[in-house]
Design a protein around this motif. Structure first.
Motif, PDB file in Angstrom:
ATOM      1  N   SER A 219      38.417   9.508 -25.807  1.00  0.00           N
ATOM      2  CA  SER A 219      39.425   8.639 -25.205  1.00  0.00           C
ATOM      3  C   SER A 219      38.974   8.225 -23.804  1.00  0.00           C
ATOM      4  CB  SER A 219      40.763   9.363 -25.127  1.00  0.00           C
ATOM      5  OG  SER A 219      40.679  10.358 -24.150  1.00  0.00           O
ATOM      6  N   LYS A 220      39.624   7.173 -23.316  1.00  0.00           N
ATOM      7  CA  LYS A 220      39.331   6.643 -22.000  1.00  0.00           C
ATOM      8  C   LYS A 220      39.472   7.724 -20.922  1.00  0.00           C
ATOM      9  CE  LYS A 220      41.180   2.427 -21.513  1.00  0.00           C
ATOM     10  NZ  LYS A 220      42.138   1.385 -21.140  1.00  0.00           N
ATOM     11  N   GLU A 221      40.565   8.498 -21.011  1.00  0.00           N
ATOM     12  CA  GLU A 221      40.856   9.485 -19.986  1.00  0.00           C
ATOM     13  C   GLU A 221      39.791  10.575 -19.968  1.00  0.00           C
ATOM     14  OE1 GLU A 221      43.152   8.484 -22.319  1.00  0.00           O
ATOM     15  OE2 GLU A 221      43.995   7.024 -20.913  1.00  0.00           O
ATOM     16  N   THR A 232      28.412   4.063 -22.884  1.00  0.00           N
ATOM     17  CA  THR A 232      29.305   5.020 -23.531  1.00  0.00           C
ATOM     18  C   THR A 232      30.698   4.955 -22.928  1.00  0.00           C
ATOM     19  OG1 THR A 232      28.295   6.610 -22.060  1.00  0.00           O
ATOM     20  CG2 THR A 232      27.598   6.656 -24.325  1.00  0.00           C
ATOM     21  N   LEU A 233      30.779   4.758 -21.594  1.00  0.00           N
ATOM     22  CA  LEU A 233      32.109   4.627 -20.975  1.00  0.00           C
ATOM     23  C   LEU A 233      32.750   3.304 -21.387  1.00  0.00           C
ATOM     24  CD1 LEU A 233      34.303   5.530 -18.943  1.00  0.00           C
ATOM     25  CD2 LEU A 233      33.058   4.276 -17.210  1.00  0.00           C
ATOM     26  N   ARG A 234      31.954   2.252 -21.358  1.00  0.00           N
ATOM     27  CA  ARG A 234      32.518   0.940 -21.705  1.00  0.00           C
ATOM     28  C   ARG A 234      33.012   0.912 -23.140  1.00  0.00           C
ATOM     29  NH1 ARG A 234      28.366  -0.471 -18.048  1.00  0.00           N
ATOM     30  NH2 ARG A 234      26.738  -0.827 -19.578  1.00  0.00           N
ATOM     31  N   SER A 235      32.393   1.727 -24.011  1.00  0.00           N
ATOM     32  CA  SER A 235      32.844   1.733 -25.407  1.00  0.00           C
ATOM     33  C   SER A 235      34.245   2.298 -25.521  1.00  0.00           C
ATOM     34  CB  SER A 235      31.887   2.557 -26.253  1.00  0.00           C
ATOM     35  OG  SER A 235      32.086   3.921 -25.999  1.00  0.00           O
ATOM     36  N   THR A 236      34.688   3.092 -24.527  1.00  0.00           N
ATOM     37  CA  THR A 236      36.049   3.612 -24.603  1.00  0.00           C
ATOM     38  C   THR A 236      37.053   2.611 -24.039  1.00  0.00           C
ATOM     39  OG1 THR A 236      35.883   4.652 -22.436  1.00  0.00           O
ATOM     40  CG2 THR A 236      35.221   5.971 -24.310  1.00  0.00           C
ATOM     41  N   GLY A 237      36.588   1.531 -23.462  1.00  0.00           N
ATOM     42  CA  GLY A 237      37.493   0.490 -23.009  1.00  0.00           C
ATOM     43  C   GLY A 237      37.563   0.342 -21.501  1.00  0.00           C
ATOM     44  N   VAL A 238      36.728   1.037 -20.753  1.00  0.00           N
ATOM     45  CA  VAL A 238      36.748   0.905 -19.296  1.00  0.00           C
ATOM     46  C   VAL A 238      35.645  -0.066 -18.885  1.00  0.00           C
ATOM     47  CG1 VAL A 238      36.595   2.115 -17.105  1.00  0.00           C
ATOM     48  CG2 VAL A 238      37.494   3.284 -19.116  1.00  0.00           C
ATOM     49  N   PRO A 239      35.982  -1.212 -18.318  1.00  0.00           N
ATOM     50  CA  PRO A 239      34.946  -2.206 -18.036  1.00  0.00           C
ATOM     51  C   PRO A 239      34.218  -1.915 -16.729  1.00  0.00           C
ATOM     52  CG  PRO A 239      37.074  -3.115 -17.509  1.00  0.00           C
ATOM     53  CD  PRO A 239      37.326  -1.716 -17.986  1.00  0.00           C
ATOM     54  N   VAL A 260      33.261  -4.335 -23.886  1.00  0.00           N
ATOM     55  CA  VAL A 260      33.976  -3.056 -23.934  1.00  0.00           C
ATOM     56  C   VAL A 260      34.421  -2.787 -25.363  1.00  0.00           C
ATOM     57  CG1 VAL A 260      34.827  -2.999 -21.576  1.00  0.00           C
ATOM     58  CG2 VAL A 260      36.100  -4.220 -23.307  1.00  0.00           C
ATOM     59  N   GLY A 261      34.543  -1.512 -25.680  1.00  0.00           N
ATOM     60  CA  GLY A 261      35.025  -1.117 -26.997  1.00  0.00           C
ATOM     61  C   GLY A 261      36.508  -0.843 -26.953  1.00  0.00           C
ATOM     62  N   THR A 262      37.056  -0.361 -28.045  1.00  0.00           N
ATOM     63  CA  THR A 262      38.481  -0.064 -28.080  1.00  0.00           C
ATOM     64  C   THR A 262      38.731   1.399 -28.360  1.00  0.00           C
ATOM     65  OG1 THR A 262      38.396  -0.745 -30.373  1.00  0.00           O
ATOM     66  CG2 THR A 262      39.260  -2.341 -28.788  1.00  0.00           C
ATOM     67  N   THR A 263      37.996   1.998 -29.279  1.00  0.00           N
ATOM     68  CA  THR A 263      38.323   3.360 -29.693  1.00  0.00           C
ATOM     69  C   THR A 263      37.363   4.392 -29.128  1.00  0.00           C
ATOM     70  OG1 THR A 263      37.063   2.931 -31.677  1.00  0.00           O
ATOM     71  CG2 THR A 263      39.445   2.712 -31.827  1.00  0.00           C
ATOM     72  N   GLY A 264      36.206   3.985 -28.694  1.00  0.00           N
ATOM     73  CA  GLY A 264      35.258   4.962 -28.172  1.00  0.00           C
ATOM     74  C   GLY A 264      34.611   5.803 -29.248  1.00  0.00           C
ATOM     75  N   ASP A 265      34.478   5.271 -30.467  1.00  0.00           N
ATOM     76  CA  ASP A 265      33.782   6.028 -31.506  1.00  0.00           C
ATOM     77  C   ASP A 265      32.323   5.573 -31.559  1.00  0.00           C
ATOM     78  OD1 ASP A 265      34.086   3.562 -32.533  1.00  0.00           O
ATOM     79  OD2 ASP A 265      35.149   4.133 -34.337  1.00  0.00           O
ATOM     80  N   ARG A 269      30.156   2.450 -29.605  1.00  0.00           N
ATOM     81  CA  ARG A 269      28.981   2.645 -28.753  1.00  0.00           C
ATOM     82  C   ARG A 269      27.805   1.832 -29.275  1.00  0.00           C
ATOM     83  NH1 ARG A 269      31.425   7.732 -28.022  1.00  0.00           N
ATOM     84  NH2 ARG A 269      30.607   8.664 -29.910  1.00  0.00           N
ATOM     85  N   PHE A 270      27.667   1.820 -30.618  1.00  0.00           N
ATOM     86  CA  PHE A 270      26.589   1.030 -31.216  1.00  0.00           C
ATOM     87  C   PHE A 270      26.756  -0.444 -30.872  1.00  0.00           C
ATOM     88  CE2 PHE A 270      24.863  -1.426 -34.756  1.00  0.00           C
ATOM     89  CZ  PHE A 270      23.601  -0.895 -34.874  1.00  0.00           C
ATOM     90  N   MET A 271      27.982  -0.943 -31.050  1.00  0.00           N
ATOM     91  CA  MET A 271      28.216  -2.373 -30.842  1.00  0.00           C
ATOM     92  C   MET A 271      28.104  -2.755 -29.372  1.00  0.00           C
ATOM     93  SD  MET A 271      28.330  -3.673 -33.661  1.00  0.00           S
ATOM     94  CE  MET A 271      28.753  -5.342 -33.257  1.00  0.00           C
ATOM     95  N   CYS A 272      28.538  -1.868 -28.459  1.00  0.00           N
ATOM     96  CA  CYS A 272      28.409  -2.160 -27.033  1.00  0.00           C
ATOM     97  C   CYS A 272      26.950  -2.362 -26.676  1.00  0.00           C
ATOM     98  CB  CYS A 272      28.963  -0.994 -26.210  1.00  0.00           C
ATOM     99  SG  CYS A 272      30.675  -1.197 -25.831  1.00  0.00           S
ATOM    100  N   ARG A 273      26.093  -1.503 -27.210  1.00  0.00           N
ATOM    101  CA  ARG A 273      24.677  -1.641 -26.876  1.00  0.00           C
ATOM    102  C   ARG A 273      24.117  -2.927 -27.464  1.00  0.00           C
ATOM    103  NH1 ARG A 273      24.526   4.109 -27.086  1.00  0.00           N
ATOM    104  NH2 ARG A 273      24.068   4.856 -24.986  1.00  0.00           N
ATOM    105  N   GLN A 274      24.522  -3.222 -28.705  1.00  0.00           N
ATOM    106  CA  GLN A 274      24.039  -4.474 -29.312  1.00  0.00           C
ATOM    107  C   GLN A 274      24.405  -5.657 -28.429  1.00  0.00           C
ATOM    108  OE1 GLN A 274      21.924  -3.391 -31.845  1.00  0.00           O
ATOM    109  NE2 GLN A 274      22.765  -4.943 -33.191  1.00  0.00           N
ATOM    110  N   GLU A 275      25.656  -5.674 -27.973  1.00  0.00           N
ATOM    111  CA  GLU A 275      26.124  -6.816 -27.204  1.00  0.00           C
ATOM    112  C   GLU A 275      25.458  -6.840 -25.832  1.00  0.00           C
ATOM    113  OE1 GLU A 275      27.680  -9.272 -28.376  1.00  0.00           O
ATOM    114  OE2 GLU A 275      27.736 -10.258 -26.423  1.00  0.00           O
TER     115      GLU A 275
END
Lengths: 404, 605
Positions: A219-221, A232-239, A260-265, A269-275
């Motif tokens: 989770s973000k927190e 990895t942080l951005r994948s949880t939704g923190v820009p 940024v991601g939404t769920t942090g799974d 993380r995979f998609m954040c890196r791709q983007e």
């Protein structure tokens, strides 16, 4: 035989069962040779996990304190050995901050370009290795082929494919080659084509998605509590991206998005890196357009930068200047500084203390992986053995910088 | 089966041993070839250099002999083979076959030469001229040549039978065609031999030697047994894993039967009679002489035997996992056991619908049903895909390779095996690919039959219209059937191997969930629907029956068309000339290119 209709604790059975302890690593295919996880299993489910780092500890901070400032570069190269150029840039900026100098504009663009190329390498390696560990070998080799193209650029610019030692305090070791811009412009579309092709193989694949989605959620927190940064942080939704939050070099002049991601799974993380690879390509494009074609590459300060070789051989000032810098090192004023940049895995910080001699008094690194790896234990407890693989892979733990 | 009243004979024993040797030899060799195919495919899809390191250096005179002798021998046979008396019809047939072979030898040699020239350069003006066209151009020209020759042969045969061409001219044409064929074969053999350079020549056979090299390496490697392992079970594991894979093939027919004449009329089969294969067979005739089924054993439980034997394969993996004294092995063995047992259920149920339709457990009636009506894939497509998935899970191939998932549990149940014991696991896996493909071919792809090929020859009849009919003798039909069976199985194996390079692997619990909650209900549903459909069709009137029969014949036509289009499509789509996409960036690569290119880099962008 005990009655079957009663719930019994395991210890009360006639044949008591102990949980199985399994020692994964450090020599295990998925552990990258640098970490050991002792797991306690109930069936295939992990009930306890103990992540032990330190197998790649080389005392690099101590090594840095034995030489002068420019002699730190080979050590710094080997921190995150997947994107060494980002470490070079980060360390240069830290020392320059202490000196209170700013490199010429051309060098700033050059550093951005090389750094973004290194970031693309880093993300390609991470995502490719993750796919390979899930059994999809083909995308990995495609990614490595794309990385190979970028390494060819590095070889051309710096003379080395991986550990470049190319940064210098107050500039770079060499100016960009004459065709640097052309080569990068020709290569980036090919890298992006490989990326798109591999996505076709992976993102439409139900098996691949099932392995990643809702596995290794953070989770973000929790991520903020643990001090996560980077993809990895951005994948949880923190820009949060150092390039945007605290711009350094010339990053404030480029337009780019922070995915940024939404769920942090694992999938996020995979998609954040791709983007981020695509965003890096965008930055590169603007950077090459704005980068001046000529101009000085090093600052004009004889106390910091080595003089040109012809001066060393023909003038007494040049010879002395060369001698002083090589033998005594750059006299960085006494004081301390913390400088941070966006590395491949997140915020790469250097905390430097100088006592005014030519040698660093203290070099301390803040590796992004160290904070990220802390979370591995809580991410895999309750999951299954196969889940360790993509979870650990998507954290992109690099032993070189983690074990400091 | 022997005809009634036949006593036990040594001929049957010898023939059975021969059949066993054929099947076992084919399976083991194929497992080596399949390893090569696996590597080759990965190289194709990942743009790498494939297996090509294994090399045997042979002196050039031996290569020259190998190239020259068969060419001259075959040429002489073809040219002199007209000594015996022939009917005009047979002479025309021989002319047609010779002409087709001439066209084939011509284009095949030109393709090889052109490909060679494009890689190694031309030696003389003739080669330069040949090399100026792409190999595919010769292939297309050869296809056109085959069609033209076929049309001419048919036309000439009609003229001869109508008496418009004298039969002595037919003999002359046949003789000329044979001499030309012989000359062409001899000449191309000699020319190829002349092209061989002096000194030892490295034979690589497109990398297929790699499998042999691997097997040799495994035999000479240390056989490591862990200190606390159970030595007996550790040794037994690989044997139990390999054995069922081979034994399953015993009931799979690779041809219908070979019928021998009963020359001495006494009912007992003697060695002398082995040379007297029956000339022609009627479509539905029963063999009156000695019938030899092309199947090692024809059991009435047929497919149940396959289920029984193939499910014992799990014991090998489980024992290996247990006996190795390694936690990773144990996990792998457990995964293998539970996965294979679970998929056994879905595998069996997925075939029940097919068995209802064929209404037999034996393979030969299933194959003849498919030849009469339609291939199983058209009748039960869902069953085919379910069976494919289940048999992949049985074989432990990607995406069901959890028992050996190398990034999770290192190598699973065979992590503590080395040397030839590991080789047996590996051979067992690749043999299972072939046996699985063979069973799928028999159940869903018409087994040894080809569309419109019957015991008495080719008969293309759709509805009531006969488009083409051609009588063939018994031996030719049988040989075509055997080749069709092995060809189809090899093709299907190739497809199965390809999955490995495109799919990641499941998680262990996802595999089990897929098997029990998706595959099993689907199989049961398929069975229910099929049962209702079978009853409904049986009760329906003759109108529906003839419509279904027509649909079946159309499906045969579709398959036959696909078989003709497939080679052309393969060349056209997949064997495109490789464009050089080399992209020189680094200065070392440019220096190498400027120096004429020292060596192709293994990873070209």
């Amino acid at each position: 035989m005990e009655p079957l209709d009663q719930d019994l604790e395991e210890g009360e059975l006639e044949m008591p069962a102990d949980p199985m302890m399994l020692n994964m690593g450090p020599s295990h295919p998925a552990m990258h040779g640098t970490v050991r996880i002792v797991v306690e299993l109930s069936g295939e489910t992990i009930t306890k996990a103990d992540v032990q780092i330190g197998y790649l500890h080389r005392g690099f901070e101590k090594m840095c304190e034995r030489g002068n400032w420019n002699q730190c570069y080979p050590c710094v190269d080997r921190l995150n050995y997947v994107s060494p150029m980002l470490n070079n840039v980060g360390f240069s900026l830290a020392v320059e901050k202490m000196l209170g100098v700013t490199v010429p504009e051309r060098t700033q663009y050059y550093r951005v370009a090389l750094g973004e190329l290194a970031r693309i390498c880093d993300h390609l390696t991470c995502n490719g290795a993750m796919a390979m560990e899930l059994g999809a070998f083909t995308p990995f080799l495609w990614y490595v082929r794309a990385r190979e193209m970028i390494w060819d650029i590095f070889e051309e610019e710096t003379g080395a494919r991986v550990t470049h030692s190319f940064g210098r305090v107050g500039g770079m070791a060499k100016p960009p080659t004459a065709y640097f811009k052309d080569v990068v412009r020709a290569t980036i579309p090919r890298v992006l084509a490989v990326l798109t092709e591999s996505e076709g193989l992976l993102l439409k694949n139900r098996i691949f998605l099932d392995r990643l989605e809702n596995v290794g959620k953070v989770s973000k927190e929790v991520a903020l509590d643990l001090g996560w940064t980077g993809p990895t942080l951005r994948s949880t939704g923190v820009p949060y991206d150092v390039r945007r939050a605290h711009p350094y070099l010339v990053y404030d002049r480029f337009e780019f998005d922070i995915p940024v991601g939404t769920t942090g799974d694992n999938f996020d993380r995979f998609m954040c890196r791709q983007e981020e690879i695509r965003q890096s390509a965008r930055i590169l494009e603007q950077c090459l357009d704005q980068m001046p074609d000529d101009g000085p590459i090093n600052i004009d300060d004889p106390r910091v930068v080595l003089p040109p070789k012809e001066e060393v051989y023909s003038t007494i000032e040049g010879t002395i200047q060369h001698f002083k810098i090589v033998m005594e090192g750059i006299k960085v004023p006494a004081g301390e500084v913390y400088s941070y940049t966006e590395g491949g895995n997140g915020e790469l910080g250097f905390y430097l203390v100088s006592d005014g001699s030519g040698t660093p008094h203290r070099v301390r690194i803040r590796p992004p992986c160290f904070a990220i790896t802390q979370a591995l234990e809580r991410m895999i407890v309750g999951a299954m053995i196969p889940d360790i693989v993509p979870t650990f892979g998507s954290l992109n733990m690099i032993g070189g910088e983690c074990d400091h | 089966m022997n005809s009634p009243g036949t006593s036990f004979g040594w001929v049957e024993v010898v023939l059975t041993i021969l059949k066993i040797l054929l099947i076992v030899g084919f399976c083991l060799n194929f497992s080596a070839i399949a390893v090569w195919a696996d590597r080759r495919q990965s190289a194709m899809i990942q743009h790498r250099v494939g297996p090509n390191r294994a090399v045997v250096n042979v002196p050039s005179f031996i290569i020259q002999g190998i190239l020259t002798a068969p060419g001259i021998l075959l040429g002489a046979l073809a040219a002199l083979g007209l000594g015996q008396a022939l009917t005009p019809q047979a002479a025309i047939e021989r002319m047609g076959v010779s002409l087709q072979l001439i066209v084939f030898v011509a284009w095949f040699n030109l393709v090889l030469l052109s490909w060679r020239v494009s890689r190694k350069g031309a030696l003389n003006a003739f080669e330069a001229a040949v090399g100026s066209n792409l190999p595919r151009a010769y292939f297309y020209a050869g296809l056109a040549g085959h069609v033209v020759v076929a049309l001419v042969s048919v036309a000439v045969a009609r003229q001869v039978s109508a008496g418009q061409i004298a039969s002595d001219k037919a003999y002359l044409a046949a003789r000329v065609a044979s001499v030309v064929l012989g000359g062409l074969m001899g000449a191309s053999g000699v020319y190829a031999a002349m092209r061989i350079p002096k000194g030892p020549v490295g034979i690589r056979l497109a990398g297929t030697l790699h499998g042999i090299a691997d097997a040799l390496k495994m035999m000479f490697k240390e056989d490591f047994i862990p200190k606390n392992a159970d030595r007996l079970l550790h040794a037994l594991g690989p044997m139990i894993a390999l054995f069922p894979a081979l034994v399953v093939m015993a009931v799979v027919p690779f041809g219908e039967q070979l019928c021998f004449q009963d020359v001495n009329k006494n009912g007992s089969f003697e060695f002398a009679e082995l040379l007297r294969v029956k000339g022609a067979m009627a479509r539905d005739a029963v063999c009156e002489g000695h019938s030899v089924p092309l199947q090692i054993v024809d059991m009435n439980v047929g497919i149940l035997y396959i289920f029984a034997i193939s499910s014992t394969g799990v014991i090998g993996a489980a024992i290996a996992g247990w006996a190795s004294d390694n936690k990773f092995s144990l996990l792998g063995g457990l995964r293998a056991a539970s996965q294979m047992v679970s998929y056994e259920v879905a595998m069996g149920l997925s075939l029940m619908g097919v068995l209802l339709i064929y209404s037999s457990l034996r393979f030969t009636p299933m194959v003849s049903w498919q030849n009469m009506y339609a291939w199983g894939i058209f009748v039960q497509p869902i069953a085919f895909f379910m069976f494919l998935a289940a048999s992949m899970a049985e074989n432990k191939r990607v995406p069901f390779d959890q028992p050996e998932g190398e990034s999770e549990i290192v190598a699973g149940y065979f992590v503590e095996y080395s040397g030839f014991k590991f080789g047996m696991f590996m051979a067992g896996e690749y043999v299972e690919i072939f046996t699985g493909a063979a069973i799928m071919v028999t159940l869903f792809f018409g087994g040894y039959t080809m569309p419109f090929l019957f015991a008495d020859g080719i008969d293309v009849t759709i509805g009531e219209t006969t488009f083409f009919a051609y009588k063939m003798n018994h031996l030719a039909v049988t040989v075509i059937q055997a080749l069709a069976f092995f060809g189809k199985s090899v093709f299907l194996s190739w497809v199965i191997i390809f999955f490995r390079w495109t799919l990641p692997r499941f998680r262990y619990d996802q595999v089990m969930r897929f098997g029990w909650t998706k595959l099993l209900p689907l199989a049961i549903g398929n069975l229910a629907v099929t049962a209702v459909a079978v009853v409904a069709i049986d009760a329906a009137g003759p109108g529906l029956h003839s419509t279904l029969k027509l649909l079946g014949q159309l499906s045969h036509a579709l398959v036959a068309g696909a078989m003709l289009v497939l080679p052309v499509g393969l060349v056209w789509l997949f064997l495109r000339p490789v464009e050089s996409t080399r992209f020189l960036r680094s200065s070392s690569a440019r220096f190498a290119a400027a120096a004429g290119g020292v060596k192709p880099t293994p990873m070209q962008a």
